[in-house]
Design a protein around this motif. Sequence first.
Motif, mmCIF file in Angstrom:
data_model
loop_
_atom_site.group_PDB
_atom_site.id
_atom_site.type_symbol
_atom_site.label_atom_id
_atom_site.label_comp_id
_atom_site.label_asym_id
_atom_site.label_seq_id
_atom_site.Cartn_x
_atom_site.Cartn_y
_atom_site.Cartn_z
ATOM 1 N N LEU A 157 1.532 -37.999 9.902
ATOM 2 C CA LEU A 157 1.341 -36.668 10.492
ATOM 3 C C LEU A 157 2.378 -36.438 11.594
ATOM 4 O O LEU A 157 2.928 -35.342 11.728
ATOM 5 N N GLN A 158 2.674 -37.489 12.379
ATOM 6 C CA GLN A 158 3.656 -37.363 13.457
ATOM 7 C C GLN A 158 5.041 -37.053 12.889
ATOM 8 O O GLN A 158 5.765 -36.183 13.398
ATOM 9 N N ALA A 159 5.387 -37.739 11.786
ATOM 10 C CA ALA A 159 6.714 -37.528 11.179
ATOM 11 C C ALA A 159 6.846 -36.086 10.678
ATOM 12 O O ALA A 159 7.903 -35.458 10.824
ATOM 13 N N LEU A 160 5.760 -35.532 10.132
ATOM 14 C CA LEU A 160 5.765 -34.128 9.690
ATOM 15 C C LEU A 160 5.811 -33.210 10.899
ATOM 16 O O LEU A 160 6.624 -32.284 10.970
ATOM 17 N N TYR A 161 4.962 -33.472 11.893
ATOM 18 C CA TYR A 161 4.858 -32.608 13.083
ATOM 19 C C TYR A 161 6.206 -32.492 13.788
ATOM 20 O O TYR A 161 6.612 -31.411 14.207
ATOM 21 N N ASP A 188 -13.589 -36.252 8.836
ATOM 22 C CA ASP A 188 -14.441 -35.358 9.628
ATOM 23 C C ASP A 188 -13.668 -34.652 10.742
ATOM 24 O O ASP A 188 -12.498 -34.959 10.985
ATOM 25 N N TRP A 189 -14.342 -33.728 11.398
ATOM 26 C CA TRP A 189 -13.668 -32.905 12.417
ATOM 27 C C TRP A 189 -13.148 -33.770 13.560
ATOM 28 O O TRP A 189 -12.089 -33.488 14.128
ATOM 29 N N GLY A 190 -13.862 -34.871 13.860
ATOM 30 C CA GLY A 190 -13.463 -35.718 14.977
ATOM 31 C C GLY A 190 -12.127 -36.396 14.732
ATOM 32 O O GLY A 190 -11.234 -36.392 15.586
ATOM 33 N N THR A 191 -11.973 -36.946 13.531
ATOM 34 C CA THR A 191 -10.707 -37.602 13.191
ATOM 35 C C THR A 191 -9.569 -36.587 13.196
ATOM 36 O O THR A 191 -8.480 -36.846 13.716
ATOM 37 N N ARG A 197 -4.861 -33.517 18.676
ATOM 38 C CA ARG A 197 -4.632 -33.679 20.121
ATOM 39 C C ARG A 197 -3.419 -34.571 20.352
ATOM 40 O O ARG A 197 -2.567 -34.309 21.170
ATOM 41 N N ARG A 198 -3.372 -35.629 19.560
ATOM 42 C CA ARG A 198 -2.262 -36.583 19.704
ATOM 43 C C ARG A 198 -0.932 -35.912 19.326
ATOM 44 O O ARG A 198 0.094 -36.124 19.959
ATOM 45 N N LEU A 199 -0.948 -35.019 18.299
ATOM 46 C CA LEU A 199 0.297 -34.398 17.812
ATOM 47 C C LEU A 199 0.826 -33.370 18.796
ATOM 48 O O LEU A 199 2.001 -33.368 19.144
ATOM 49 N N GLY A 200 -0.021 -32.410 19.193
ATOM 50 C CA GLY A 200 0.440 -31.370 20.120
ATOM 51 C C GLY A 200 -0.066 -29.995 19.748
ATOM 52 O O GLY A 200 -0.803 -29.827 18.766
ATOM 53 N N LEU A 230 -8.866 -25.967 19.406
ATOM 54 C CA LEU A 230 -8.362 -26.764 18.282
ATOM 55 C C LEU A 230 -8.720 -26.152 16.933
ATOM 56 O O LEU A 230 -8.424 -26.728 15.890
ATOM 57 N N LEU A 231 -9.371 -24.958 16.947
ATOM 58 C CA LEU A 231 -9.712 -24.337 15.662
ATOM 59 C C LEU A 231 -8.532 -23.536 15.138
ATOM 60 O O LEU A 231 -8.155 -22.513 15.701
ATOM 61 N N GLY A 232 -7.933 -24.051 14.039
ATOM 62 C CA GLY A 232 -6.763 -23.371 13.484
ATOM 63 C C GLY A 232 -7.124 -22.418 12.361
ATOM 64 O O GLY A 232 -6.461 -21.404 12.155
#
Length: 382
Positions: A157-161, A188-191, A197-200, A230-232
């Motif tokens: 996900l980081q490499a894509l972000y 789930d929503w938590g993961t 959050r970690r990505l930005g 965080l709701l996209g």
Amino acid sequence: MLDRLRRLEIETPSWGYGNSGTRFHVYPWPGAARNVWEKLADAALVNELTGVCPTVAIHIPWDRVDDWGELRRYAEGLGIRIGAVNPNLFGDDDYRLGSICHPDPAVRGKALERCLECVGIAEEVGSTLISLWLADGTNYPGQDDLRGRHERLLEGLQALYDRLPAGMRLLVEYKFFEPAFYSTDLPDWGTAALACRRLGGQAQVLVDTGHHPVGTNVEQIVALLLAEHLLGGFHFNNRKYADDDLIVGAIDPFELFRIMREIAAAGDDTRDVAFMIDQSHNVEGKIDAMIQSVSNIQTAYAKALLVDAGRLGAAQREGDVLGAHRVLMDAYETDVRPVLADVRRELGVPEDPVAAFRRGGYAEQRTIERGTSSVESAYETA
Ligand code: LRH
Ligand code: MN
């Protein structure tokens, strides 16, 4: 209230217009769209009859074309735009053990390439949304290292972000199971929230209403994600048992109302929330099912906007439990068809778009033009 109802835009999925089914059988529907051009034409008809569906989501490679500019111009010629671009990281033999969480770095690289291709496509078609769902997971305890897969998830996900242009958002969609039946890497929503959050700030969570264990309080997840900014977006559909992808609001319209109540109460916090439908119409016509879905979302939102927030807040502060509940139920039990007819008159569209479609000869015309194309299900191609 009318203004917010008028401004609610709902994105329809290209894959909702084609023939679809289960692993048991795919029942071909006369006149169903056979390719992305016909899917866009059907999406444009839904926009013409509802006035609130200006964008259509595409799925890659299901909707791949040689000239993305041509597709963009074709859509704009129909009065619609291409919306979210969905990288398909499940429909390929190499993804048996996953895509960005796969043990083999070569497969992870291939999956990332697919995502980066979709970033390029989004730029060409004028879209600002990459909508990512991962089928990744395992079927048996011990099949793979769960922590290792999580680390690969975050790495991928980081490499894509890191390759997202400014202004483009990554929507991260979770699902508690299927096609993996022991562990799912984004369950789930938590993961999803921790990863975003970690990505930005350009990463947010996508809530598919069919992706939770039965009994889950989905509106509470929506409230929490809104509170955390965080709701996209949503993938609206409905289910009774698992990820049934039925017409939104068809099984539990009260749940849809409770979800839209969180949206109504959040006011401007929802300005960037993508309201998208994600359904597969296995036994019914595709276009009127889509129009009914749009109408069901509008109905739930209209009722949600009718909640007397002042009386509700007062009853909640006073601890008047039943009183507060009754305020909500007053709105839910209100017949909003007259309000919706007013909004549709203002938008210059039919008061009952489903009826307008059915009496408009659109289905017959498409059956003549397109015929009925049979599709084999997973078992039949076995
Ligand atoms: C997965 C999902 C995902 C899409 C697919 C068509 O169940 O909800 O959003 O890619 O359906
Ligand atoms: Mn979905």
